[in-house]
Structure formats: structure tokens, C-alpha cells
Design an enzyme around this catalytic site. Structure first.
Site, PDB file in Angstrom:
ATOM      1  N   ARG A 120      60.997  60.368  97.575  1.00 40.84           N
ATOM      2  CA  ARG A 120      61.650  59.135  98.079  1.00 40.84           C
ATOM      3  C   ARG A 120      61.249  58.813  99.519  1.00 40.84           C
ATOM      4  O   ARG A 120      61.982  58.146 100.246  1.00 40.84           O
ATOM      5  CB  ARG A 120      63.163  59.230  97.963  1.00 40.84           C
ATOM      6  N   LYS A 142      52.786  47.638 105.206  1.00 40.90           N
ATOM      7  CA  LYS A 142      52.579  47.177 103.825  1.00 40.90           C
ATOM      8  C   LYS A 142      51.760  48.235 103.096  1.00 40.90           C
ATOM      9  O   LYS A 142      50.655  48.583 103.525  1.00 40.90           O
ATOM     10  CB  LYS A 142      51.826  45.834 103.795  1.00 40.90           C
ATOM     11  N   GLU A 184      39.437  39.074 109.464  1.00 39.88           N
ATOM     12  CA  GLU A 184      40.836  39.229 109.907  1.00 39.88           C
ATOM     13  C   GLU A 184      40.976  39.011 111.420  1.00 39.88           C
ATOM     14  O   GLU A 184      42.002  38.538 111.895  1.00 39.88           O
ATOM     15  CB  GLU A 184      41.390  40.610 109.512  1.00 39.88           C
ATOM     16  N   LYS A 220      49.800  41.514 116.008  1.00 37.20           N
ATOM     17  CA  LYS A 220      50.446  41.907 114.755  1.00 37.20           C
ATOM     18  C   LYS A 220      51.746  42.661 115.040  1.00 37.20           C
ATOM     19  O   LYS A 220      52.754  42.464 114.355  1.00 37.20           O
ATOM     20  CB  LYS A 220      49.492  42.762 113.912  1.00 37.20           C
ATOM     21  N   GLU A 230      58.553  40.083 105.948  1.00 38.93           N
ATOM     22  CA  GLU A 230      57.933  38.794 105.598  1.00 38.93           C
ATOM     23  C   GLU A 230      58.930  37.777 105.023  1.00 38.93           C
ATOM     24  O   GLU A 230      58.783  37.274 103.918  1.00 38.93           O
ATOM     25  CB  GLU A 230      56.754  39.011 104.627  1.00 38.93           C
ATOM     26  N   ARG A 234      55.961  36.400 109.454  1.00 39.92           N
ATOM     27  CA  ARG A 234      54.877  37.301 109.008  1.00 39.92           C
ATOM     28  C   ARG A 234      53.955  36.611 108.003  1.00 39.92           C
ATOM     29  O   ARG A 234      52.786  36.975 107.881  1.00 39.92           O
ATOM     30  CB  ARG A 234      55.462  38.601 108.430  1.00 39.92           C
ATOM     31  N   ASN A 238      49.006  35.438 106.584  1.00 40.02           N
ATOM     32  CA  ASN A 238      48.289  35.160 105.326  1.00 40.02           C
ATOM     33  C   ASN A 238      47.424  33.900 105.419  1.00 40.02           C
ATOM     34  O   ASN A 238      46.998  33.365 104.396  1.00 40.02           O
ATOM     35  CB  ASN A 238      49.287  35.016 104.164  1.00 40.02           C
ATOM     36  N   HIS A 241      44.563  33.230 103.087  1.00 41.33           N
ATOM     37  CA  HIS A 241      44.659  34.216 102.005  1.00 41.33           C
ATOM     38  C   HIS A 241      45.006  33.591 100.651  1.00 41.33           C
ATOM     39  O   HIS A 241      44.693  34.174  99.615  1.00 41.33           O
ATOM     40  CB  HIS A 241      45.688  35.301 102.343  1.00 41.33           C
ATOM     41  N   HIS A 245      42.515  34.815  98.100  1.00 40.95           N
ATOM     42  CA  HIS A 245      42.826  35.647  96.929  1.00 40.95           C
ATOM     43  C   HIS A 245      42.336  34.969  95.649  1.00 40.95           C
ATOM     44  O   HIS A 245      41.847  35.639  94.733  1.00 40.95           O
ATOM     45  CB  HIS A 245      44.333  35.906  96.826  1.00 40.95           C
ATOM     46  N   HIS A 258      36.882  40.742 100.879  1.00 41.67           N
ATOM     47  CA  HIS A 258      38.152  40.122 101.259  1.00 41.67           C
ATOM     48  C   HIS A 258      37.951  39.195 102.472  1.00 41.67           C
ATOM     49  O   HIS A 258      38.397  38.044 102.466  1.00 41.67           O
ATOM     50  CB  HIS A 258      39.157  41.235 101.577  1.00 41.67           C
TER      51      HIS A 258
END
Ligand code: GLY
Length: 349
Positions: A120, A142, A184, A220, A230, A234, A238, A241, A245, A258
Site C-alpha cells: 500500500r 504521476k 516538454e 512544475k 490536477e 496542473r 497538458n 497533449h 496523444h 511523445h
């Protein structure tokens, strides 16, 4: 040496220093009372840095075990995560023990996710070795893997205990991986910092890479501190993105990196923004020139219509439209919601 602290949950430090990989054990010792440390890395990075990292950590009295997976996005699966977690269990890591993610974005996401779910949640350290992971993915917690239904659909927010960035690892990075990371860096300048963007436009970033990494990570850090999960700001990270994506998906996640896909996405949405008067004229041209300067693509062989259809079928998307990140000008970004039936119009088709 540069140092930043991320104030989120239990605060953690980010160190940026050339040669840090050789002394990483000392920094880990400062934050951990572990007995065992599992270094998770991939088949590209292991031959370059695993021995160095292992001996630095062992020198501090830790027992080190290592897990090596096949490099590449195709390894980012639940099967490999189960294998990683079983490896931790077979080696009887306890809650006090620790994982070190040694590698790029895929490695950080996976080792971070394995740490998030094993017992956990146990501590992990990010030791990013690519530009993309140093400027973006190693910070902010993330973690996760892809599912057959889409990218990053299974994961958790799990902040690292420590981030150790050694810019010298970029010297062994193939040129296309450097360009990938520049996607990025450009994104960060676009959404939050005109001065960073101008530096990227005008200077040779390789000369000043430590400062560039610091600026990106500091930006960041601020975003993550204000919006860890997010819920709002946040999402600005993206930028590019949504289309990016979609482009990656149209290429089945091979043949386009990417950073390349995000670059094309940033250009598409900035052109759209200019056309509808939301983005300052000339912004898209500046982004295009910078993408070209860092050997990133500026268009894709799929039509805008195909890219939009792929965006609309994104499994992560719900509701009646898409929230696009747009620029009002370089360094200033905002979220713009477009209803499904207005998206083609936004992109001028
Ligand atoms: N890479 C985007 C984020 O961390 O939110």
C-alpha cells in the site's frame, strides 16, 4: 549544485548537479532508514549506470537488488507491474525499504506505480536519466501504466521521497531523445515563462542545460504545489497533449516520439487559437521555428480531421466536449472548453 523543495504532502527535495549519479547513495542515506533498496531500471540504462548507482548506494550500507525490464513504452503494462511487485515481495522488502527509479519517463512511471501499490505504498527515489524525465515526469508524483484502452489509464498519484537529477547523463542520450525532451521544455516556456521560451529561441540550450532544467522543474514545482491532483492549473501542463496523444495513438505509439507529437499538438492548437482570436498573432510561427531548431516535427501525415476524431475517441475524455490548453501569448496559458460540435470549427475545418 541546485536545490528545490516541493511542498506537497511530506515535502521532498530535488537536487540538480553534474556527476550526482556517482554520489546518489549519500543523498538517499539522508532520507531513508531502509535496509534494502531495489533499483528498477531498463535494458538501455542498466549497462550505462546500474553499476555506478549500485556501488554508491552499497557504500552507504544498504543492500541493493535490481530489476531490469525491456526498454520502451511497450513495457508499460500491468503485466510488468505485477512482475515488479512480485519481485519486491520475493525479496521481502518492508515498508521501510525503498525503490530507486533509474531511467527515463517509462521507468519513473512504472517504478513509481510499483512503489505506490506494494504494501500500500513505500518510498521511492526518482533518478531520471533523460531530458524528458528530468524536466517533467520525475517531479509531481504521476505514476502508472498504459492499458489496451489507452495511455496512462491505470495509475496513482505517489510523490517521490527525493529527486536526483544529473545533467551529465544527457551526454549519453541519443540525439532524438534529447529532441523528445525539448518538446516538454518548449511546452513549459509556452505555458508559463516567456523568458524561458526566449532563452530556448535564442541560445544553445546544451550550453546552459542545468539552468534550463532548473527553470522547468521550478515551474512544475509551483504548479504541483498549487494543484497536486490536477483539479485545475496542473492541466495547463497538458498543452499540446490532447492532439499529441491523438497523434501518438494514430501511429500506434511507434514511429513518433511523445515530444514530437506534443510539438505538433502545440502548433495545431496555437494556429487554431490565432484563427479564432484567442491567441496573439505570430505565436504559432514562433513555436514552429523553435520546434525546427530542436529537430522536432511540425506536421503529421494524418489529416486534421483524423487527429480530431482520435482526440474525440480518447478513453480518458468524458462529457460534452474537450478542455483545450491554449496560449493567450507566449508564457500565458488558459483552459478553453470546446463543445463536441464546435471542435472542428475551432481547428478551421
Ligand atoms: N506531465 C504532466 C504532469 O505531470 O501533470
Amino acid at each position: 549544485m541546485k536545490k528545490l523543495t516541493v511542498h506537497v504532502g511530506s515535502a521532498y527535495e530535488i537536487y540538480i548537479e553534474k556527476g550526482l549519479i556517482k554520489t546518489c547513495g549519500g543523498y538517499i542515506k539522508e532520507v531513508s532508514s531502509a535496509k534494502k533498496i531495489a533499483v528498477i531500471t531498463d535494458t538501455n540504462v542498466a549497462p550505462l549506470y546500474l553499476d555506478t548507482v549500485r556501488s554508491s548506494i552499497e557504500k552507504e550500507g544498504f543492500e541493493v537488488i535490481s530489476y531490469i525490464f525491456k526498454a520502451g513504452e511497450s513495457s508499460k503494462t500491468t503485466d510488468i507491474i505485477v512482475d515488479m511487485v512480485e519481485f519486491l515481495a520475493e525479496n521481502r522488502l518492508t515498508r521501510k525499504d525503498m525503490v530507486v527509479a533509474l531511467g527515463g519517463g517509462v521507468c519513473g512511471d512504472m517504478a513509481g506505480f510499483a512503489s505506490a501499490i506494494y504494501l500500500r505504498g513505500i518510498d521511492f527515489v526518482q533518478l531520471p536519466t533523460t531530458l524528458l524525465s528530468q524536466v517533467d515526469s520525475s517531479v509531481g508524483g504521476k505514476t502508472g501504466v498504459d492499458l489496451p484502452q489507452g495511455k496512462n489509464l491505470c495509475g496513482a498519484f505517489h510523490q517521490p521521497r527525493l529527486v536526483l537529477i544529473d545533467p551529465e547523463t544527457l551526454n549519453t542520450l541519443p540525439a532524438h531523445f534529447f529532441s523528445d525532451g525539448m518538446g516538454e521544455v518548449i511546452k513549459t516556456g509556452c505555458i508559463k515563462s516567456k523568458s524561458l521560451f526566449e532563452k530556448i529561441e535564442n541560445a544553445d540550450v546544451k550550453e546552459d542545460i542545468e539552468d534550463i532544467i532548473y527553470s522547468c522543474v521550478d515551474i512544475k514545482r509551483g504548479v504541483v504545489e498549487r494543484d497536486e491532483k490536477e483539479q485545475g492549473e496542473r492541466a495547463l501542463l497538458n498543452f499540446g497533449h490532447t492532439a499529441g496523444h491523438a497523434i501518438e495513438k494514430l501511429h500506434n505509439f511507434t514511429g513518433v516520439s511523445h515530444g514530437e507529437a506534443v510539438g505538433i499538438g502545440m502548433l495545431m492548437i496555437s494556429r487554431a487559437g490565432e484563427q479564432v482570436g484567442l491567441t496573439e498573432a505570430g505565436t504559432a510561427d514562433r513555436i514552429k521555428k523553435v520546434l525546427e531548431k530542436y529537430n522536432l516535427k511540425t506536421n503529421d501525415n494524418h489529416s486534421a480531421g483524423d487527429i480530431i476524431s482520435a482526440m474525440q475517441s480518447d478513453k480518458k475524455r468524458t462529457g460534452s466536449g474537450i478542455n483545450f490548453v491554449m496560449l493567450s501569448s507566449i508564457g500565458n496559458s488558459f483552459l478553453h472548453f470546446a463543445e463536441n460540435d464546435k471542435i472542428k470549427e475551432l481547428f478551421g475545418i
